[in-house]
Motif scaffolding. Structure first.
Motif, PDB file in Angstrom:
ATOM      1  N   ARG A   1       0.846  -1.180   0.000  1.00 41.84           N
ATOM      2  CA  ARG A   1       0.000   0.000   0.000  1.00 41.84           C
ATOM      3  C   ARG A   1       0.894   1.247   0.000  1.00 41.84           C
ATOM      4  O   ARG A   1       2.014   1.208   0.510  1.00 41.84           O
TER       5      ARG A   1
ATOM      6  N   TYR B   1       1.703   1.417   7.115  1.00 36.76           N
ATOM      7  CA  TYR B   1       1.240   2.695   6.595  1.00 36.76           C
ATOM      8  C   TYR B   1       2.294   3.805   6.678  1.00 36.76           C
ATOM      9  O   TYR B   1       2.035   4.925   6.261  1.00 36.76           O
TER      10      TYR B   1
ATOM     11  N   ARG C   1      -8.548  -1.445  15.043  1.00 40.81           N
ATOM     12  CA  ARG C   1      -9.667  -0.537  14.790  1.00 40.81           C
ATOM     13  C   ARG C   1      -9.430   0.823  15.457  1.00 40.81           C
ATOM     14  O   ARG C   1      -9.783   1.866  14.904  1.00 40.81           O
TER      15      ARG C   1
ATOM     16  N   PHE D   1      -6.994   2.687  13.196  1.00 34.77           N
ATOM     17  CA  PHE D   1      -7.661   3.251  12.024  1.00 34.77           C
ATOM     18  C   PHE D   1      -8.342   4.576  12.384  1.00 34.77           C
ATOM     19  O   PHE D   1      -8.321   5.535  11.602  1.00 34.77           O
TER      20      PHE D   1
ATOM     21  N   LEU E   1      -8.276   6.690   9.054  1.00 38.00           N
ATOM     22  CA  LEU E   1      -8.190   5.797   7.905  1.00 38.00           C
ATOM     23  C   LEU E   1      -9.425   4.907   7.841  1.00 38.00           C
ATOM     24  O   LEU E   1      -9.955   4.495   8.884  1.00 38.00           O
ATOM     25  N   PRO E   2      -9.898   4.560   6.655  1.00 35.16           N
ATOM     26  CA  PRO E   2     -11.028   3.630   6.548  1.00 35.16           C
ATOM     27  C   PRO E   2     -10.619   2.232   7.007  1.00 35.16           C
ATOM     28  O   PRO E   2      -9.504   1.781   6.736  1.00 35.16           O
ATOM     29  N   TYR E   3     -11.521   1.575   7.718  1.00 34.96           N
ATOM     30  CA  TYR E   3     -11.245   0.217   8.193  1.00 34.96           C
ATOM     31  C   TYR E   3     -11.038  -0.716   7.005  1.00 34.96           C
ATOM     32  O   TYR E   3     -11.854  -0.755   6.085  1.00 34.96           O
ATOM     33  N   ASP E   4      -9.949  -1.462   7.004  1.00 35.95           N
ATOM     34  CA  ASP E   4      -9.576  -2.323   5.884  1.00 35.95           C
ATOM     35  C   ASP E   4      -9.346  -3.747   6.386  1.00 35.95           C
ATOM     36  O   ASP E   4      -8.311  -4.044   6.977  1.00 35.95           O
ATOM     37  N   PRO E   5     -10.311  -4.655   6.171  1.00 34.46           N
ATOM     38  CA  PRO E   5     -10.124  -6.038   6.626  1.00 34.46           C
ATOM     39  C   PRO E   5      -8.885  -6.705   6.045  1.00 34.46           C
ATOM     40  O   PRO E   5      -8.302  -7.584   6.681  1.00 34.46           O
ATOM     41  N   ARG E   6      -8.459  -6.297   4.855  1.00 36.95           N
ATOM     42  CA  ARG E   6      -7.254  -6.885   4.263  1.00 36.95           C
ATOM     43  C   ARG E   6      -6.023  -6.567   5.099  1.00 36.95           C
ATOM     44  O   ARG E   6      -5.146  -7.419   5.295  1.00 36.95           O
ATOM     45  N   ALA E   7      -5.951  -5.336   5.597  1.00 38.88           N
ATOM     46  CA  ALA E   7      -4.837  -4.971   6.464  1.00 38.88           C
ATOM     47  C   ALA E   7      -4.895  -5.744   7.775  1.00 38.88           C
ATOM     48  O   ALA E   7      -3.859  -6.158   8.325  1.00 38.88           O
TER      49      ALA E   7
END
Length: 327
Positions: free
Chosen positions: A32, A112, A145, A148, A153-159
């Motif tokens: 990312r 990040y 969470r 984030f 930052l938007p919550y990203d299940p992939r991260a």
């Protein structure tokens, strides 16, 4: 699959280590861009919350990419882990106190390209450790969470999957729906929605289970009973597809009974024998934990709660009540 023995080997918080985690899908861990995100003013508190589990509605074998894996359908419960960060109330760059949550925060920040502002961490949990409530995974997800939110930052299940894969086997508590999940591969095989819910009455037996230590034992058992597990999982998935809690409860009972053959619970046979007497729709367990309880599609009356409490007391345990699922 939740116990005190799930933690994986430590992975240093580097972008290379996270980006090449061998048990995670490549699509999940693509690099990312580094973000520079401003934090909010001093004095504000950010929080992250994650529900835990009451064991599983299913745990058994699943053939995946040519190998037999341990699959599970976690049973989410309305009990939680909380993590808080108060801006400006502590030294800059401080990580959470827990070993795994600190590692999770470090991996997140590395991913990040961020640095924590001055602040103070605190935490609280409803979840008992080492019994099958996914306390460790819930702590990590709550921490992520919170992060984030700190950095907007938007919550990203992939991260989240990426970080979890570097730390431990995990339940699917980072999702807000039921899922068929491979805990060692950190792979969501099938999402199953939020239409199913149960009221529960349950107890916690003594002891803990080291998941890593019993995995070979489980795999041998799964090989012996593979056809029974396949039927059980097929029926469970049909029950979810039809939004039929009674069918799901029957399959959960089957899965619990199969588990009893390899990792027995001291009270399971007695609990199962009295299921019809109490009008329960099924029995559930933490397959590699210490929980045993009843599933009710309808809320038990106060009188039934009295009876259940007396019954479990005669078995030497304090009864607890909680709502599981999402419906």
């Amino acid at each position: 699959m939740t116990s005190s023995g799930q933690g994986g080997a430590p992975v240093p918080p580097s972008r290379t280590a996270v980006g090449t985690a061998p048990q995670t899908d490549r699509a999940v861990v693509d690099a990312r861009p580094v973000l520079r995100v401003p934090c909010a003013r001093d004095g504000r508190t950010f929080s992250g919350v994650c529900h835990g589990t009451l064991g599983e509605l299913f745990q058994g074998p699943l053939r995946h990419e040519g190998e037999q894996r341990i699959a599970l359908v976690s049973f989410p419960v309305d009990r939680h882990s909380w993590v808080h960060f108060t801006r400006g109330a502590g030294p800059p760059g401080a990580l959470p106190a827990g070993e795994k949550t600190a590692r999770a925060a470090g991996l997140f920040l590395e991913r990040y390209g961020l640095t924590l502002p001055p602040g103070r961490w605190s935490a609280h949990s409803d979840l008992r450790v080492g019994v099958g409530m996914a306390s460790s995974t819930a702590d990590i997800v709550a921490t992520l969470r919170c992060l984030f939110r700190i950095f907007s930052l938007p919550y990203d299940p992939r991260a989240v999957i990426e970080v979890l894969s570097a730390i431990e086997r995990a339940d699917s508590v980072f999702l807000d729906e039921f899922a068929l999940y491979l805990s060692d591969r950190h792979r969501v095989v099938r999402r199953m929605g939020t239409a199913i819910a149960f009221h529960t009455a349950f107890i916690t037996e003594a002891g803990t289970v080291d998941t890593a230590a019993v995995t070979p034992l489980l795999l041998r058992h799964y090989l012996r009973r593979s056809a029974d597990y396949e039927r059980c999982l097929t029926d469970l998935l049909k029950g979810f597809s039809a939004a039929d809690p009674a069918a799901v409860a029957r399959s959960a009972t089957t899965s619990a009974a199969l588990s009893q053959e390899v990792l027995p619970k001291a009270t399971f046979e007695t609990v199962l024998a009295h299921r019809e007497e109490f009008g329960a729709d099924g029995v559930f367990v933490a397959h590699t934990g210490c929980l045993v309880g009843y599933l009710f599609a309808r809320r038990p009356s106060p009188a039934l709660k009295d009876e259940l409490s007396g019954f479990f007391h005669t078995l030497g345990h304090q009864c607890s009540f909680a709502q599981g699922g999402y419906g």
